[in-house]
Write a protein that holds these residues in place. Structure first.
Motif, PDB file in Angstrom:
ATOM      1  N   ASN A   1      24.400 -23.192  51.337  1.00 31.09           N
ATOM      2  CA  ASN A   1      25.307 -23.379  52.459  1.00 31.09           C
ATOM      3  C   ASN A   1      25.306 -22.173  53.388  1.00 31.09           C
ATOM      4  O   ASN A   1      25.239 -21.024  52.928  1.00 31.09           O
ATOM      5  N   GLN A   2      25.423 -22.443  54.685  1.00 32.20           N
ATOM      6  CA  GLN A   2      25.590 -21.371  55.656  1.00 32.20           C
ATOM      7  C   GLN A   2      27.018 -20.858  55.541  1.00 32.20           C
ATOM      8  O   GLN A   2      27.972 -21.626  55.574  1.00 32.20           O
ATOM      9  N   ILE A   3      27.180 -19.544  55.415  1.00 34.84           N
ATOM     10  CA  ILE A   3      28.516 -18.998  55.171  1.00 34.84           C
ATOM     11  C   ILE A   3      29.037 -18.146  56.320  1.00 34.84           C
ATOM     12  O   ILE A   3      30.228 -17.873  56.401  1.00 34.84           O
ATOM     13  N   PHE A   4      28.140 -17.721  57.215  1.00 34.54           N
ATOM     14  CA  PHE A   4      28.550 -16.961  58.388  1.00 34.54           C
ATOM     15  C   PHE A   4      27.881 -17.565  59.617  1.00 34.54           C
ATOM     16  O   PHE A   4      26.789 -18.155  59.533  1.00 34.54           O
ATOM     17  N   ALA A   5      28.531 -17.423  60.762  1.00 36.54           N
ATOM     18  CA  ALA A   5      27.975 -17.970  61.991  1.00 36.54           C
ATOM     19  C   ALA A   5      28.393 -17.117  63.173  1.00 36.54           C
ATOM     20  O   ALA A   5      29.531 -16.642  63.241  1.00 36.54           O
ATOM     21  N   PHE A   6      27.434 -16.913  64.071  1.00 35.05           N
ATOM     22  CA  PHE A   6      27.750 -16.356  65.381  1.00 35.05           C
ATOM     23  C   PHE A   6      28.133 -17.515  66.303  1.00 35.05           C
ATOM     24  O   PHE A   6      28.362 -18.642  65.859  1.00 35.05           O
ATOM     25  N   GLU A   7      28.203 -17.234  67.593  1.00 37.06           N
ATOM     26  CA  GLU A   7      28.411 -18.307  68.570  1.00 37.06           C
ATOM     27  C   GLU A   7      27.381 -19.401  68.302  1.00 37.06           C
ATOM     28  O   GLU A   7      26.241 -19.131  67.927  1.00 37.06           O
ATOM     29  N   ALA A   8      27.761 -20.685  68.468  1.00 38.49           N
ATOM     30  CA  ALA A   8      26.969 -21.804  67.969  1.00 38.49           C
ATOM     31  C   ALA A   8      25.554 -21.807  68.507  1.00 38.49           C
ATOM     32  O   ALA A   8      24.584 -21.990  67.756  1.00 38.49           O
ATOM     33  N   ARG A   9      25.377 -21.631  69.790  1.00 40.96           N
ATOM     34  CA  ARG A   9      24.040 -21.678  70.378  1.00 40.96           C
ATOM     35  C   ARG A   9      23.189 -20.527  69.857  1.00 40.96           C
ATOM     36  O   ARG A   9      22.008 -20.704  69.516  1.00 40.96           O
ATOM     37  N   LEU A  10      23.764 -19.352  69.762  1.00 41.13           N
ATOM     38  CA  LEU A  10      23.036 -18.193  69.261  1.00 41.13           C
ATOM     39  C   LEU A  10      22.623 -18.403  67.805  1.00 41.13           C
ATOM     40  O   LEU A  10      21.484 -18.104  67.421  1.00 41.13           O
ATOM     41  N   THR A  11      23.528 -18.948  66.998  1.00 39.10           N
ATOM     42  CA  THR A  11      23.204 -19.223  65.596  1.00 39.10           C
ATOM     43  C   THR A  11      22.045 -20.198  65.496  1.00 39.10           C
ATOM     44  O   THR A  11      21.123 -20.021  64.691  1.00 39.10           O
ATOM     45  N   GLN A  12      22.081 -21.232  66.317  1.00 39.58           N
ATOM     46  CA  GLN A  12      21.002 -22.218  66.330  1.00 39.58           C
ATOM     47  C   GLN A  12      19.672 -21.563  66.665  1.00 39.58           C
ATOM     48  O   GLN A  12      18.655 -21.816  66.007  1.00 39.58           O
ATOM     49  N   GLU A  13      19.650 -20.701  67.669  1.00 42.17           N
ATOM     50  CA  GLU A  13      18.416 -20.040  68.086  1.00 42.17           C
ATOM     51  C   GLU A  13      17.877 -19.126  66.989  1.00 42.17           C
ATOM     52  O   GLU A  13      16.670 -19.100  66.724  1.00 42.17           O
ATOM     53  N   ILE A  14      18.783 -18.393  66.342  1.00 44.95           N
ATOM     54  CA  ILE A  14      18.361 -17.466  65.295  1.00 44.95           C
ATOM     55  C   ILE A  14      17.766 -18.227  64.113  1.00 44.95           C
ATOM     56  O   ILE A  14      16.693 -17.879  63.591  1.00 44.95           O
ATOM     57  N   ARG A  15      18.466 -19.258  63.682  1.00 44.90           N
ATOM     58  CA  ARG A  15      17.996 -20.002  62.519  1.00 44.90           C
ATOM     59  C   ARG A  15      16.664 -20.682  62.812  1.00 44.90           C
ATOM     60  O   ARG A  15      15.793 -20.770  61.942  1.00 44.90           O
ATOM     61  N   HIS A  16      16.484 -21.181  64.027  1.00 44.61           N
ATOM     62  CA  HIS A  16      15.205 -21.774  64.396  1.00 44.61           C
ATOM     63  C   HIS A  16      14.087 -20.743  64.285  1.00 44.61           C
ATOM     64  O   HIS A  16      13.035 -21.011  63.692  1.00 44.61           O
ATOM     65  N   ASP A  17      14.296 -19.557  64.853  1.00 39.84           N
ATOM     66  CA  ASP A  17      13.253 -18.526  64.803  1.00 39.84           C
ATOM     67  C   ASP A  17      12.965 -18.080  63.378  1.00 39.84           C
ATOM     68  O   ASP A  17      11.811 -17.809  63.012  1.00 39.84           O
ATOM     69  N   PHE A  18      14.021 -17.988  62.554  1.00 39.81           N
ATOM     70  CA  PHE A  18      13.825 -17.552  61.175  1.00 39.81           C
ATOM     71  C   PHE A  18      12.957 -18.548  60.420  1.00 39.81           C
ATOM     72  O   PHE A  18      11.952 -18.183  59.802  1.00 39.81           O
ATOM     73  N   TRP A  19      13.322 -19.841  60.468  1.00 40.12           N
ATOM     74  CA  TRP A  19      12.583 -20.828  59.685  1.00 40.12           C
ATOM     75  C   TRP A  19      11.213 -21.100  60.272  1.00 40.12           C
ATOM     76  O   TRP A  19      10.283 -21.457  59.531  1.00 40.12           O
ATOM     77  N   GLU A  20      11.038 -20.908  61.552  1.00 36.29           N
ATOM     78  CA  GLU A  20       9.707 -21.022  62.129  1.00 36.29           C
ATOM     79  C   GLU A  20       8.806 -19.904  61.601  1.00 36.29           C
ATOM     80  O   GLU A  20       7.619 -20.115  61.331  1.00 36.29           O
ATOM     81  N   THR A  21       9.390 -18.727  61.426  1.00 37.34           N
ATOM     82  CA  THR A  21       8.634 -17.618  60.842  1.00 37.34           C
ATOM     83  C   THR A  21       8.270 -17.919  59.392  1.00 37.34           C
ATOM     84  O   THR A  21       7.128 -17.709  58.961  1.00 37.34           O
ATOM     85  N   VAL A  22       9.234 -18.417  58.632  1.00 41.38           N
ATOM     86  CA  VAL A  22       8.962 -18.776  57.239  1.00 41.38           C
ATOM     87  C   VAL A  22       7.874 -19.842  57.167  1.00 41.38           C
ATOM     88  O   VAL A  22       6.959 -19.786  56.328  1.00 41.38           O
ATOM     89  N   SER A  23       7.949 -20.813  58.062  1.00 43.40           N
ATOM     90  CA  SER A  23       6.957 -21.883  58.085  1.00 43.40           C
ATOM     91  C   SER A  23       5.559 -21.327  58.319  1.00 43.40           C
ATOM     92  O   SER A  23       4.588 -21.739  57.666  1.00 43.40           O
ATOM     93  N   HIS A  24       5.440 -20.395  59.245  1.00 45.73           N
ATOM     94  CA  HIS A  24       4.148 -19.772  59.524  1.00 45.73           C
ATOM     95  C   HIS A  24       3.612 -19.063  58.279  1.00 45.73           C
ATOM     96  O   HIS A  24       2.434 -19.204  57.923  1.00 45.73           O
TER      97      HIS A  24
END
Length: 1006
Positions: free
Chosen positions: A350-373
């Protein structure tokens, strides 16, 4: 949020990601990338299908089994026998998997002598390969015992072991300072993990305005790095104000995960890091040093198929991790990862901390895209290169994490889905997009794993499951599964990998000679092999490419309009993700994307379902879509793409650049933007885009299209998007229009290919308008149909250039002895219009009335436990039935599983002639069956529509009809093993009917 001082020197996010794909994953596509496949099986490119091409499918396309072993506790002689059993039943191979969830006392397996990878296990593998080579089968090998991938010799603290990032937390209020130990992880380390490294310590101000669900809102601009303040194991810090702050400590350590249901080896195996070269290297080194001796390598060359990896189930209560992630994130985004960690760290999933919603979305996208690579490059790409070095392919289920499974499917030789874990058909369409854009041939499926399905799974259930999957792109079946004969302490009818499971009925089925239905299984194997033969031929054709910003699979997320409305009208689609747009096949010609492969007619883009349906698009992807559209590809955008956002954190000016690109895209004449999903279909129509297959009204009919140089193959199934959807599918009967891709004037005619019998016949009734052919399709729930558009004389056809029927009031039409013939269940005069413009009348004499067959003699072979776990005693029963009932309602058979032979006599009038025939409608029958008339066995019976044509086998006077039915063993196991099966309800097996003999008259149209 503070920006990193290290910039990317002008490199785009895509160029960084693509560089990694080019160096490893894209290179791993191999020489097949961009080169689309020729017709499959025994069919060579440029050769028209021969007479036996469909009837006798090659072993390479036949279904396989997942073959469960109790690690290395196997007898090579028994292994060879089981290979023979699969070959004799018509299967094409097996995948060896060490799985024994049913054995709770694993000490009986003695991992030191009989563990996975031991000498005994290797001897078993060699025996399997030797016998497979003799029988023309192939053997796949799982990369480790059970799942996820693990090998002996890796310890939880090793660099090669799977890693997790866990957090510790202290909350400060009212300006209070902190002086104490660095916060420890909220979860203790797993057994065997002795080392953990402090990655960072941060303080962050709480901002409840950003809280969502269970996630505590945090102020991103307040992130303060406290790592330098740590002295020894202590931290001293005072907040700058009286707000609520949290101190977060991040610890990286081994996850200590072992493969499922172990131990399997000595020393114990631990799951490897799936994101690092070290983790993958531990796997390949172990195989090269400990398993692949010269003999085994030679045998792999004779009968080896693929190395296999199951779904990526990396279990941790923290965040899946690898120590290289911060550096990889910087290379990928140009930013430091650590300030963003609060938004990505997980607590028990579960996600337990969050920044502003749009910023959180952008960060998580970049993180998992990096993991995917990292996963695609360091794991799948590296494993594929290694497998090729040993003459093997790599087959894998590339999902289970928040990674781009669509891109992963393009890396793999053989991507695989699963009928248990996939929620609906769009999950398969995700993997199919990667397969087809990379120019590979096979999409495999782990098929038939049902919860509580042990010893009660029927083949009709299996076929209903797979019918829709084939329409969504699957063309190889790995059946779940075939259990090795025995193991210590097991009960009759032998070792079963998943039953009992936690003391109850387990997953899947243990097929093999232990099952009464096994004697009919060659009919099933033949059916599946013919479907595979068709669906592995040539190249797939799909109408629409759905671009997906986030390439997850196994989610059940579909595509607006297409999934709910388009598919029921005949449309087909696949999903693409960003990395696929860089493949050699990603070009547009003749208004088609990937013209030598799927030849998509249009591209569809909508908001990202995985991130609040935001209208996002990476700049590099926008450039590619603009290039495609300028080359003529029709494009439809659903949503506010005039205000598009980047999916990840944008660089300075990147959003403006993206919107400039989308403005250019939306201005093109072949691009449409809609804001109402119900208008998507109208947008396609406005662009002149039509499906290869169409129905006049919404239908449960599903389809798949394959094209070769000499034929178009259309596979149809009366199925549904997901097995759990209610109500059940109903019978359909309506017109269908399909299109030929063959050159105009090539003399194309339609053929019916019966995957149950292997017979190919000319379709006798249809209309043609240019390259469009319209005919009637009538299918029971789950039933399938295969139609080919090919030249006259294909498949050994000798009908020649005869006229066909375009309309008739008879029941049906077929070609008989090269001419159209009518069939009707009642005598009378019938009017027929032929393709040469003639209208003719045909007289059919009086037809005998249908008969209901309800008087039967039933002889039953009752299968019971024998002297040991693998021995079966057969007890006979003979009954006279005045009415057909399920065995569960017949006292003598209530707890019986086995084989029943129903025999009855039918007396026909002396007026019965050679122009009169009949069909036998069996009604309800479970499970498998075969039919004989007057001592002649008929063709295999379609399990989903058990109707057989008796042709000319009937005669005036007395006729004997016999129906042999084989059942599962579940009812017998209820009484022979009540501790596991006793609480379940009896199953309704046997011939239940009603059984009807329906005569027909047949006359040639003159």
């Amino acid at each position: 949020m503070p920006e990193s001082s290290s910039q990317r020197g002008g490199a785009t996010r895509r160029s960084v990601l693509a560089a990694g794909l080019s160096a490893a994953a894209l290179a791993a596509f191999g020489p097949a990338a961009g080169a689309f496949a020729a017709p499959g099986g025994a069919e060579a490119a440029g050769a028209a299908p021969a007479a036996d091409w469909f009837a006798q499918p090659a072993k390479a396309v036949r279904p396989k089994f997942r073959w469960w072993w109790p690690d290395g506790l196997v007898d090579p002689a028994e292994i060879a026998r089981e290979i023979d059993q699969m070959a004799d039943a018509g299967f094409g191979g097996a995948e060896i998997a060490a799985v024994h969830h049913s054995i709770t006392d694993t000490s009986v397996l003695d991992t030191a002598r009989h563990g996975w990878g031991s000498a005994a296990w290797r001897d078993g593998v060699k025996a399997a390969l030797r016998q497979a080579a003799r029988r023309g089968l192939t053997v796949d090998l799982t990369l480790g015992p059970s799942w996820p991938v693990a090998v002996p010799g890796v310890t939880p603290d090793d660099a090669a072991a799977a890693k997790e990032l866990v957090y510790g937390k202290v909350t400060l209020t009212g300006g209070a300072g902190y002086d104490g130990p660095v916060p420890a992880s909220v979860y203790p380390a797993a057994s065997g993990v002795t080392v953990q490294q402090l990655l960072a310590v941060q303080a962050v101000r709480v901002n409840t305005a950003y809280s969502s669900g269970k996630a505590t809102g945090l102020d991103a601009a307040s992130v303060t790095d406290l790592t330098a303040l740590v002295s020894g194991s202590r931290l001293t810090w005072t907040p700058p104000d009286s707000a609520t702050w949290v101190i977060l400590a991040y610890w990286q350590r081994g996850s200590g995960q072992q493969p499922e249901a172990g131990p399997h080896s000595s020393p114990a195996a631990y799951v490897v890091d799936h994101f690092s070269a070290a983790g993958t290297g531990a796997v390949t080194r172990f195989w090269d040093r400990e398993i692949l001796d010269p003999t085994l390598l030679r045998l792999l060359g004779s009968a080896g198929g693929a190395f296999f990896e199951d779904s990526v189930e990396l279990e941790t209560k923290g965040l899946q991790w690898t120590p290289a992630l911060p550096d990889a994130f910087r290379r990928h985004t140009g930013r430091d990862l650590l300030p963003y960690l609060p938004a990505v760290v997980l607590d028990n999933g579960n996600q337990i901390f969050a920044f502003e919603a749009r910023l959180t979305q952008e960060i998580r996208h970049d993180f998992w895209e990096t993991v995917s690579h990292l996963f695609n490059e360091n794991h799948l790409g590296a494993l594929r290169e290694w497998a090729h070095g040993h003459g093997m392919k790599l087959r894998s289920q590339p999902y289970g994490l928040q990674t781009d499974a669509i891109a992963s499917a393009a890396v793999l030789d053989i991507p695989e889905g699963e009928s248990l874990g996939f929620k609906n058909l769009d999950d398969y369409r995700c993997l199919a997009g990667g397969r087809d854009m990379a120019g590979h041939r096979i999409l495999s499926c782990e098929a038939g794993a049902y919860s509580g399905g042990a010893y009660n799974t029927t083949w009709d259930r299996f076929l209903r499951t797979m019918g829709g999957a084939y329409a969504a792109g699957v063309n190889q079946t790995v059946i779940h599964g075939f259990s090795y004969a025995t193991a210590p302490g097991v009960a009759w009818p032998g070792f079963a990998a998943f039953s009992p499971y936690n003391g109850a009925v387990g997953y899947g089925e243990s097929w093999g000679p232990r099952q009464p239905t096994w004697q009919h299984v060659p009919d099933i194997a033949g059916y599946l092999g013919r479907v595979h033969q068709v669906l592995q031929s040539g190249t797939v054709r799909a109408d629409i490419a759905v671009f997906r910003q986030t390439g997850y699979s196994a989610t059940g997320i579909g595509a607006s309009w297409l999934t709910s409305t388009g598919v029921p009208l005949g449309w087909t689609h696949q999903f693409l993700s960003g990395p696929l747009l860089d493949l050699p096949s990603a070009t547009v010609s003749g208004k088609r994307l990937a013209p030598d492969g799927p030849a998509y007619k249009a591209l569809f883009l909508e908001g990202d379902f995985f991130y609040g349906s935001s209208p996002t698009l990476a700049v590099a992807d926008a450039r590619r879509l603009l290039t495609f559209a300028r080359a003529g590809l029709p494009t439809v955008l659903f949503g506010a793409f005039d205000q598009a956002l980047t999916p990840g954190l944008p660089d300075d000016g990147e959003t403006d650049e993206l919107r400039a690109l989308t403005t250019q895209l939306l201005a093109l004449p072949n691009v449409r933007r809609v804001t109402d999903k119900t208008l998507v279909g109208a947008a396609f129509a406005d662009l002149g885009v039509t499906p290869d297959v169409s129905y006049a009204a919404s239908s449960t009919l599903l389809n798949a299209h394959r094209a070769t140089d000499d034929a178009d193959f259309y596979y149809f199934c009366n199925g549904k998007h997901a097995e759990t959807v209610k109500p059940a599918v109903a019978t359909i009967d309506h017109a269908v229009t399909v299109h030929s891709t063959r050159r105009a004037g090539s003399g194309t005619v339609p053929y019916l290919l019966d995957p149950w019998t292997g017979r190919v016949t000319r379709l006798a009734e249809y209309t043609q308008d240019g390259d469009a052919f319209t005919f009637r399709v009538a299918l029971q729930p789950g039933e399938t149909l295969v139609v080919a558009l090919a030249r006259p004389a294909a498949f050994g056809d000798r009908t020649g250039a005869r006229p066909h029927v375009v309309a008739t009031d008879a029941d049906s039409v077929l070609f008989a002895d090269g001419s159209p013939a009518l069939r009707a269940a009642a005598g009378g005069t019938y009017t027929t219009t032929l393709s040469d413009g003639r209208t003719v009348t045909t007289q059919i004499p009086e037809v005998p009335v249908p008969l209901t067959l309800d008087q039967w003699t039933l002889t039953v072979d009752d299968w019971r436990p024998g002297a040991d776990a693998t021995s079966t005693e057969i007890v006979g029963h003979t009954l006279t039935l005045d009415a057909l009932l399920p065995w569960s309602q017949i006292p003598e058979l209530a707890d019986v599983g086995g084989v029943g032979r129903y025999r009855t006599t039918v007396t026909l009038p002396e007026t019965w002639t050679s122009s009169t025939g009949a069909v036998l409608r069996l009604g309800s029958v479970s499970d498998t069956c075969r039919v004989s008339v007057n001592g002649t066995r008929l063709d295999p019976v379609d399990r989903l529509n058990p109707v057989v044509d008796l042709g000319g086998l009937l005669r005036p006077g007395s006729n004997t009809v016999e129906v042999e039915v084989a059942t599962p063993l579940f009812n017998r196991l209820r009484v022979s093993n009540p501790a596991v099966f006793g609480t379940a309800t009896r199953q309704a097996y046997g011939l239940v009917g009603p059984v009807r003999l329906v005569p027909y008259g047949q006359r040639t149209v003159v």
